[in-house]
Write a protein that holds these residues in place. Sequence first.
Motif, PDB file in Angstrom:
ATOM      1  N   VAL A 125       0.822  -1.202   0.000  1.00  0.00           N
ATOM      2  CA  VAL A 125       0.000   0.000   0.000  1.00  0.00           C
ATOM      3  C   VAL A 125       0.863   1.261   0.000  1.00  0.00           C
ATOM      4  O   VAL A 125       0.408   2.331  -0.376  1.00  0.00           O
ATOM      5  CB  VAL A 125      -0.983  -0.072   1.200  1.00  0.00           C
ATOM      6  N   ASP A 126       2.125   1.112   0.382  1.00  0.00           N
ATOM      7  CA  ASP A 126       2.936   2.323   0.491  1.00  0.00           C
ATOM      8  C   ASP A 126       4.296   2.216  -0.203  1.00  0.00           C
ATOM      9  O   ASP A 126       4.472   2.701  -1.312  1.00  0.00           O
ATOM     10  CB  ASP A 126       3.077   2.701   1.976  1.00  0.00           C
ATOM     11  N   ALA A 127       5.280   1.551   0.440  1.00  0.00           N
ATOM     12  CA  ALA A 127       6.672   1.674  -0.018  1.00  0.00           C
ATOM     13  C   ALA A 127       6.922   1.203  -1.448  1.00  0.00           C
ATOM     14  O   ALA A 127       7.762   1.769  -2.152  1.00  0.00           O
ATOM     15  CB  ALA A 127       7.590   0.901   0.933  1.00  0.00           C
ATOM     16  N   GLY A 131       8.084   5.313  -6.062  1.00  0.00           N
ATOM     17  CA  GLY A 131       9.445   5.665  -6.450  1.00  0.00           C
ATOM     18  C   GLY A 131      10.366   6.229  -5.388  1.00  0.00           C
ATOM     19  O   GLY A 131      11.444   6.724  -5.709  1.00  0.00           O
ATOM     20  N   LYS A 132       9.980   6.155  -4.107  1.00  0.00           N
ATOM     21  CA  LYS A 132      10.960   6.574  -3.092  1.00  0.00           C
ATOM     22  C   LYS A 132      11.869   5.383  -2.803  1.00  0.00           C
ATOM     23  O   LYS A 132      11.390   4.314  -2.427  1.00  0.00           O
ATOM     24  CB  LYS A 132      10.252   7.011  -1.803  1.00  0.00           C
ATOM     25  N   THR A 133      13.183   5.565  -3.007  1.00  0.00           N
ATOM     26  CA  THR A 133      14.121   4.475  -2.720  1.00  0.00           C
ATOM     27  C   THR A 133      15.235   5.019  -1.831  1.00  0.00           C
ATOM     28  O   THR A 133      15.480   6.229  -1.827  1.00  0.00           O
ATOM     29  CB  THR A 133      14.778   3.924  -4.010  1.00  0.00           C
ATOM     30  N   VAL A 213      -5.300   5.635  -4.998  1.00  0.00           N
ATOM     31  CA  VAL A 213      -5.228   6.986  -4.416  1.00  0.00           C
ATOM     32  C   VAL A 213      -3.771   7.446  -4.427  1.00  0.00           C
ATOM     33  O   VAL A 213      -3.446   8.543  -4.892  1.00  0.00           O
ATOM     34  CB  VAL A 213      -5.785   7.000  -2.960  1.00  0.00           C
ATOM     35  N   LYS A 214      -2.881   6.589  -3.962  1.00  0.00           N
ATOM     36  CA  LYS A 214      -1.461   6.969  -3.944  1.00  0.00           C
ATOM     37  C   LYS A 214      -0.937   7.151  -5.376  1.00  0.00           C
ATOM     38  O   LYS A 214      -0.206   8.094  -5.660  1.00  0.00           O
ATOM     39  CB  LYS A 214      -0.629   5.923  -3.192  1.00  0.00           C
ATOM     40  N   ARG A 215      -1.343   6.257  -6.263  1.00  0.00           N
ATOM     41  CA  ARG A 215      -0.865   6.353  -7.645  1.00  0.00           C
ATOM     42  C   ARG A 215      -1.225   7.721  -8.252  1.00  0.00           C
ATOM     43  O   ARG A 215      -0.390   8.380  -8.863  1.00  0.00           O
ATOM     44  CB  ARG A 215      -1.491   5.233  -8.494  1.00  0.00           C
ATOM     45  N   THR A 223       7.848  14.123  -7.057  1.00  0.00           N
ATOM     46  CA  THR A 223       8.997  14.430  -6.193  1.00  0.00           C
ATOM     47  C   THR A 223       8.620  15.268  -4.953  1.00  0.00           C
ATOM     48  O   THR A 223       9.467  15.943  -4.360  1.00  0.00           O
ATOM     49  CB  THR A 223      10.110  15.150  -6.989  1.00  0.00           C
ATOM     50  N   GLU A 224       7.360  15.228  -4.585  1.00  0.00           N
ATOM     51  CA  GLU A 224       6.880  15.856  -3.346  1.00  0.00           C
ATOM     52  C   GLU A 224       7.152  17.355  -3.253  1.00  0.00           C
ATOM     53  O   GLU A 224       7.675  17.858  -2.269  1.00  0.00           O
ATOM     54  CB  GLU A 224       7.480  15.127  -2.122  1.00  0.00           C
ATOM     55  N   LYS A 225       6.810  18.049  -4.333  1.00  0.00           N
ATOM     56  CA  LYS A 225       6.906  19.515  -4.301  1.00  0.00           C
ATOM     57  C   LYS A 225       5.636  20.114  -3.701  1.00  0.00           C
ATOM     58  O   LYS A 225       5.629  21.226  -3.207  1.00  0.00           O
ATOM     59  CB  LYS A 225       7.068  20.081  -5.727  1.00  0.00           C
ATOM     60  N   LEU A 227       1.429  18.404  -3.843  1.00  0.00           N
ATOM     61  CA  LEU A 227       0.335  17.497  -3.486  1.00  0.00           C
ATOM     62  C   LEU A 227       0.787  16.221  -2.761  1.00  0.00           C
ATOM     63  O   LEU A 227       0.083  15.708  -1.888  1.00  0.00           O
ATOM     64  CB  LEU A 227      -0.444  17.118  -4.762  1.00  0.00           C
ATOM     65  N   ARG A 228       1.976  15.697  -3.105  1.00  0.00           N
ATOM     66  CA  ARG A 228       2.402  14.438  -2.482  1.00  0.00           C
ATOM     67  C   ARG A 228       2.490  14.560  -0.965  1.00  0.00           C
ATOM     68  O   ARG A 228       2.433  13.555  -0.251  1.00  0.00           O
ATOM     69  CB  ARG A 228       3.730  13.983  -3.089  1.00  0.00           C
ATOM     70  N   LYS A 229       2.643  15.804  -0.483  1.00  0.00           N
ATOM     71  CA  LYS A 229       2.687  15.993   0.978  1.00  0.00           C
ATOM     72  C   LYS A 229       1.394  15.501   1.635  1.00  0.00           C
ATOM     73  O   LYS A 229       1.357  15.259   2.831  1.00  0.00           O
ATOM     74  CB  LYS A 229       2.879  17.475   1.319  1.00  0.00           C
ATOM     75  N   ALA A 230       0.312  15.397   0.837  1.00  0.00           N
ATOM     76  CA  ALA A 230      -0.951  14.873   1.386  1.00  0.00           C
ATOM     77  C   ALA A 230      -0.741  13.482   1.983  1.00  0.00           C
ATOM     78  O   ALA A 230      -1.401  13.103   2.952  1.00  0.00           O
ATOM     79  CB  ALA A 230      -2.013  14.816   0.294  1.00  0.00           C
ATOM     80  N   LEU A 231       0.192  12.720   1.381  1.00  0.00           N
ATOM     81  CA  LEU A 231       0.438  11.361   1.865  1.00  0.00           C
ATOM     82  C   LEU A 231       1.062  11.367   3.261  1.00  0.00           C
ATOM     83  O   LEU A 231       1.204  10.327   3.890  1.00  0.00           O
ATOM     84  CB  LEU A 231       1.333  10.591   0.881  1.00  0.00           C
ATOM     85  N   ASN A 232       1.464  12.558   3.720  1.00  0.00           N
ATOM     86  CA  ASN A 232       2.009  12.670   5.082  1.00  0.00           C
ATOM     87  C   ASN A 232       0.913  12.823   6.134  1.00  0.00           C
ATOM     88  O   ASN A 232       1.211  12.997   7.309  1.00  0.00           O
ATOM     89  CB  ASN A 232       2.972  13.863   5.184  1.00  0.00           C
TER      90      ASN A 232
HETATM   91  N1  GLY Z   1       5.069   7.310   2.134  1.00  0.00           N
HETATM   92  C1  GLY Z   1       4.596   8.511   1.546  1.00  0.00           C
HETATM   93  C2  GLY Z   1       5.096   8.690   0.145  1.00  0.00           C
HETATM   94  O1  GLY Z   1       5.454   7.752  -0.529  1.00  0.00           O
HETATM   95  O2  GLY Z   1       5.162   9.806  -0.297  1.00  0.00           O
END
Ligand code: GLY
Length: 354
Positions: A125-127, A131-133, A213-215, A223-225, A227-232
């Motif tokens: 569901v997350d990792a 693309g975060k590595t 939702v995450k996709r 690259t979390e500039k 909207l991706r911060k929503a996942l926080n």
């Molecule tokens: N774990 C949150 C993200 O992938 O941005």
Amino acid sequence: MSQQLIFTDSPALELDRIAGDISSTGRIFILTDDHTASLVLPRLAAESCVARQAAVITIPSGDVNKSLDSLARIWDGLVEGGATRRSLMINLGGGMVTDIGGFAASTFKRGIRFVNMPTTLLAAVDASVGGKTGINFHGLKNEIGVFSQADAVIISTVFFDTLPVEELLSGYGEMLKHGLLESLDAFRKLMAYDITARDMKALLPILEDNVGVKRRVVEEDPTEKGLRKALNLGHTPGHAFESWAMHRRQPIPHGYAVAFGVFVDMILSHMLYGFDSGVLQQYAVTLRNLYGTLPITCDDYDALIDYMRHDKKNVSGADINFSLLASPGHIRLDSIVPEEQIRQALDIFRDLVQ
Ligand code: GLY
């Protein structure tokens, strides 16, 4: 995101198909940890030609091993196995394996292709998606890493049938977060699903919607500039709870910390933006039933707030930044909350879940 997300009842068949599509010439490597090597790899190899023929690289399990030593071990394995730029790496495991495997693959010979096969619900569901590595470094989590998308992610709930219920609940914590980010309807449907019943067939379509939702978020902001911060959502207090529990030598699973953290963020959302108190009360009941309580007292507030202040999402050392919600599906990024309100939210948290 140029990455295929595949949800399937037949992970072995999908692996053989995808590996054939991506790499008909290069050698195939499977990265796994010692735990997954004994529990999951034999099941996969029984049905997948690719898994039987691949060179297997095994690293020790556990987040402490998401390290430079393990990274060197993976690169050694690739060199010894004769990997070329056409090689393909399959990361088979939880989030630790998909994180370090994605990083090892993305840096070896300036990048070889890789596929993630998550074996835990939390990783599915997350990792494994988005693309975060990376690796931990000098005691700091995910300090070194790159954004690099897997060519494909093969998600199958058949791997989850041996997971302890704590692992399922940990993944469900992140799923609840996605439900809230989506809509009230999605959140209610998710709350109505009983993860402890271990119905893996029913879980697959729910997971497909939920990972969607995450996709969508990652596609818009890889690259979390912004909207991706929503996942926080849930993660500023969640990471503080995790560090607090670790400090007491009674660690809690990541998804439990997120589930509790989401509740603090809901309370703050109610205080700042009028988030519906009915939804909040309903969530409190689910939280208590599934995750129990978190025995914090007012003596812990200073330490918790300190952990929140040092969260790496904060750009200034003084402010504490939260991702909140006006209502399910309506996100309020970069909400700076004064310390006094955080203390009030922690009081309400204790009132409702202890
Ligand atoms: N774990 C949150 C993200 O992938 O941005």
